[in-house]
Write an enzyme that holds these catalytic residues in place. Structure first.
Site, mmCIF file in Angstrom:
data_model
loop_
_atom_site.group_PDB
_atom_site.id
_atom_site.type_symbol
_atom_site.label_atom_id
_atom_site.label_comp_id
_atom_site.label_asym_id
_atom_site.label_seq_id
_atom_site.Cartn_x
_atom_site.Cartn_y
_atom_site.Cartn_z
ATOM 1 N N CYS A 189 -31.298 100.770 -0.839
ATOM 2 C CA CYS A 189 -31.621 102.217 -0.758
ATOM 3 C C CYS A 189 -33.028 102.191 -0.488
ATOM 4 O O CYS A 189 -34.010 101.520 -1.322
ATOM 5 C CB CYS A 189 -31.195 103.074 -2.194
ATOM 6 S SG CYS A 189 -32.130 104.790 -2.088
ATOM 7 N N GLU A 226 -29.612 97.144 -10.121
ATOM 8 C CA GLU A 226 -30.805 97.551 -9.672
ATOM 9 C C GLU A 226 -31.939 97.199 -10.540
ATOM 10 O O GLU A 226 -33.148 97.052 -10.010
ATOM 11 C CB GLU A 226 -30.741 99.122 -9.365
ATOM 12 C CG GLU A 226 -32.139 99.705 -8.769
ATOM 13 C CD GLU A 226 -31.986 101.455 -8.961
ATOM 14 O OE1 GLU A 226 -32.959 101.829 -9.114
ATOM 15 O OE2 GLU A 226 -30.802 101.694 -8.758
ATOM 16 N N SER A 251 -21.895 108.083 -5.791
ATOM 17 C CA SER A 251 -21.193 107.073 -4.971
ATOM 18 C C SER A 251 -19.879 107.624 -4.932
ATOM 19 O O SER A 251 -19.026 106.576 -4.360
ATOM 20 C CB SER A 251 -21.328 105.733 -5.788
ATOM 21 O OG SER A 251 -21.100 105.846 -7.090
#
Length: 583
Positions: free
Chosen positions: A316, A346, A543
Site C-alpha cells: 500500500c 506490516e 479488507s
C-alpha cells in the site's frame, strides 16, 4: 461549453516513472528548479526511496494567485498530487458547488475526480485530505494535448467519477447489489457528511457508516494480483503471504493457482529452492521485510527492477509512506517508535525498513507508551525496561541514549486516535525532561503518516454511535487489525459481533462470532432482539468485500421476516440519519 483552467503536462526530469530517482536527475536541480525536496536513501538491496516524485508540473497563476503543484508519479499508476499543504485555491469558487478535476490525454478526457469547495479564512478552497487526488494508469508525458483541467459546475460534471476506477481487475463477484445501491446513494447525497445511511425495511432499521469496506490500498493490491494472473497465465504466481486479511479473497486467489510462500502465522510453506527465477512473486499489501526480499533475491527474483515494483509489489502506498518518513527521521537522528502489533506483517516490515536508517522500538498501546515515558522521566529502571521491551527494538538500541530524540509512526491499521495519544504521552515526557523550548529537537511531528482510509473508517464508525443502534455486526477477517478496531469502537456502547460471513448467523437466536479477548470463535444466544422495531449497525473492515456485508444484511432481513421485494422498497427510501433535536 464550460470554461476551464488548464495546468500544463508534466516536465520529465529523467527517464522512466517518477517515484524513483532516475539517472541524470540531481537532487539539487530538483530543489533549485521546483522548490520540492527529494529525499533518497539506498538500502541494502540497492533500492532508492523518495518522499517526493521527480516529475512535477510548474505552478500556474489563477487570477493572480498561485495554484497547487500537481505531481505525477509511478508505481504502475500515475498520481496527481497537491503536495504543498494539499490545498488548491480557487478564487470566486462558490460554497458547496462541485468542480471536477479532469485529466485530458491526447485531447480526450481520461479520468475525473469531483471536488467540492469549502470556505476557510474568507477564501474558497478545496482541501484534499489524502495525497492521491487523481489516479490513472500509465505515464502522463508532457504534451500540449495532455493537460489537467479544472472544470466549474455545470452539465459537464460527472458526479459519479471515482478515483479507484482504474482498478478494473477487481472481480465483480466481490460486489453486492444492496451495498452498491447504498454507495450510489452516498455519491448523490451527503458525500461530505459522516452521518450514516439509514435503510429501513419494515420494522428493521439498518445503519451503514459513511465509509466502510475496501480501501485504496486493498483494492489496488487485489487489482494487481488479478492483473498478474491475466498477464502471466504461463508462469507460476506466488504470494509471500495473504495479500490482505480476508479468507474469501485469499481462498479465491489460491483456487486460481497462486501459491502462498508463508501461511498466516508466518511459517514457511514453500522453500527458497522451490521458487524459480521465472516465477512471479507478489508482495502483499502490508509490504514485507528486507530480509524476505533478500530471500527472494537468492531464489532469483529481482525485487529491485522497475517491472517488479510496478506490477508485483502491492505494498500500500500509505504503508511505504510510513517507511519513507521513518527512514528520513532515522537519518536525522530520531529513534522511530512504531505504534503497532509486533508480530503483524506490516509492523515487521516497517521495523525492518526503518532500522536500516536509525534505531527503532515497537509499542503496542497507551500503556506501553506510558512505560517508555516513565523510563524517560527516570521512573522506571533499566532492568524493568528490558523486561518489558526486550526483543522489540533494533540491534544496538540503548534506551538511555536512544530515547532522547523520538518520532512516532504507526501500523496504518491501528486506531488513529490511539497513535496520537501514544505520541502525546512521549511528547509530554520529553517536554518535562528537556523543556518545551527545546522540544522540537527531541520530538518530531509525524501526524502526516496517519492513513487517511483508516481514519475515515474509524471516524465514520464513531458517527454510528450517535444513532444509538441496538447492536452492531462487523464483517471481516478475524486476523484483520483494522476490523478489530472497528469492533472495539462499537463495543464501547452496544453489543458488537465480529463475523467473517453470513454463515456465522446461525439463526435469529444464535450467532457464532469472534471474541477479541479470548481470540477464538464463540457462540452467543438471543443476539437479535425479539421485540421490533430494531436498529442494527452493520459495517465491514477495509479488507472485506462488499458481497459479504451484502449477504449479512440479507440474512438479517430474512430473520426478521422480510424478502427481496421488501428490501427493494427500502432501497428506494434511503436516507441519512438525522439526530433528534434537543429541547
Amino acid at each position: 461549453m464550460c470554461a476551464a483552467i488548464d495546468f500544463p503536462g508534466t516536465q520529465n526530469l529523467g527517464p522512466g516513472n517518477g517515484c524513483r530517482q532516475q539517472a541524470g536527475v540531481a537532487e539539487r536541480d530538483v530543489r533549485r528548479r521546483y522548490g520540492c525536496r527529494v529525499v533518497g536513501a539506498r538500502n541494502r538491496l540497492g533500492r532508492i526511496r523518495q518522499t517526493r516524485a521527480t516529475d512535477v508540473t510548474q505552478p500556474r497563476q489563477i487570477d493572480g494567485k498561485k495554484g497547487a503543484q500537481p505531481v505525477v508519479s509511478g508505481d504502475g499508476v500515475s498520481r496527481l498530487l497537491f503536495p504543498h499543504g494539499g490545498t488548491l485555491a480557487i478564487p470566486r469558487m462558490q460554497d458547496r458547488h462541485a468542480w471536477a478535476v479532469r485529466l485530458h490525454r491526447n485531447g480526450n478526457r481520461h479520468a475525473t475526480v469531483q471536488a467540492t469547495a469549502e470556505k476557510r479564512n474568507g477564501r474558497h478552497v478545496r482541501t484534499h485530505n489524502i495525497p492521491v487526488l487523481l489516479v490513472f494508469a500509465g505515464d502522463f508525458a508532457a504534451s500540449r494535448s495532455n493537460v489537467v483541467r479544472l472544470t466549474p459546475p455545470g452539465g459537464c460534471l460527472d458526479s459519479r467519477a471515482m478515483a479507484f476506477k482504474q482498478f478494473d481487475r477487481v472481480p465483480n463477484h466481490y460486489a453486492g447489489a444492496v451495498i452498491q445501491r447504498i454507495k450510489d446513494f452516498r455519491q448523490d447525497m451527503g458525500k461530505r457528511s459522516l452521518a450514516p445511511t439509514v435503510l429501513t425495511v419494515g420494522e428493521l432499521e439498518v445503519l451503514v457508516p459513511r465509509h466502510f469496506g475496501f480501501c485504496f490500498g486493498v483494492e489496488r493490491a487485489i487489482h494487481m494480483a488479478f492483473s498478474a494472473l491475466e498477464r502471466h497465465p504461463e508462469r507460476q504466481i506466488n504470494l509471500l503471504s495473504e495479500i490482505i486479511h480476508n479468507p474469501l479473497v485469499n481462498d479465491d486467489l489460491e483456487q486460481r493457482g497462486i501459491r502462498f510462500i508463508h501461511d498466516s502465522d508466518g511459517q514457511r510453506r514453500i522453500e527458497e529452492s522451490e521458487i524459480r527465477a521465472e516465477d512471479v512473486v507478489l508482495i502483499p499489501a502490508f509490504g514485507t521485510t528486507l530480509e524476505i526480499e533478500q530471500s527472494l533475491q537468492r531464489s532469483g527474483i529481482d525485487t529491485t527492477t522497475q517491472e517488479f515494483r510496478e506490477h508485483f509489489d502491492t505494498t500500500c502506498p500509505f504503508v511505504s509512506k510510513v517507511w519513507d518518513r521513518g527512514e528520513e527521521l532515522g537519518q536525522e537522528g530520531y529513534t522511530i517508535v512504531i505504534h503497532g502489533k509486533f508480530r503483524h506483517e506490516e509492523t515487521q516490515a516497517t521495523h525492518s525498513h526503518t532500522k536500516e536508517h536509525g534505531k527503532t522500538l515497537v509499542v503496542l498501546d497507551r500503556d506501553e507508551a506510558q512505560q517508555v515515558a516513565d523510563f524517560i522521566a527516570g521512573k522506571m529502571s533499566l532492568e524493568d525496561f528490558h523486561e518489558h521491551f526486550s526483543g522489540k527494538w533494533s540491534e544496538g538500541f540503548d534506551p538511555e541514549t536512544d530515547l532522547q530524540r523520538v518520532a512516532v509512526v504507526n501500523q496504518t491499521t491501528m486506531l488513529a486516535e490511539e497513535t496520537k495519544q501514544v505520541a502525546r504521552i512521549l511528547r509530554d515526557a520529553l517536554s518535562s525532561r528537556f523543556g518545551e523550548s527545546d522540544l522540537a529537537h527531541h520530538f518530531a511531528d509525524t501526524n502526516d503518516t496517519l492513513c487517511y482510509a483508516t481514519n475515515w473508517n474509524q471516524n465514520a464508525t464513531k458517527a454510528l454511535l450517535d444513532a444509538e443502534p441496538d447492536l452492531a455486526v462487523i464483517v471481516g477477517g478475524y486476523n484483520s487489525s483494522n476490523t478489530s478496531h472497528l469492533v472495539e469502537i462499537c463495543a464501547q456502547v452496544m453489543p458488537s459481533f465480529l463475523i467473517s460471513s453470513a454463515d456465522e448467523l446461525l439463526s435469529r437466536e444464535r450467532i457464532r462470532h469472534f471474541d477479541l479477548h479470548k481470540k477464538e470463535s464463540v457462540e452467543s444466544q438471543n443476539w437479535l432482539p425479539e421485540q421490533m422495531p430494531v436498529r442494527i449497525a452493520i459495517t465491514s473492515g477495509a479488507s472485506c468485500p462488499d458481497v459479504l456485508m451484502n449477504a449479512v444484511f440479507e440474512r438479517i432481513a430474512d430473520f426478521c421476516g422480510y424478502d427481496a421485494q421488501d428490501i427493494a422498497v427500502g432501497l428506494d427510501r434511503l436516507a441519512l440519519h438525522e439526530p433528534l433535536a434537543v429541547g
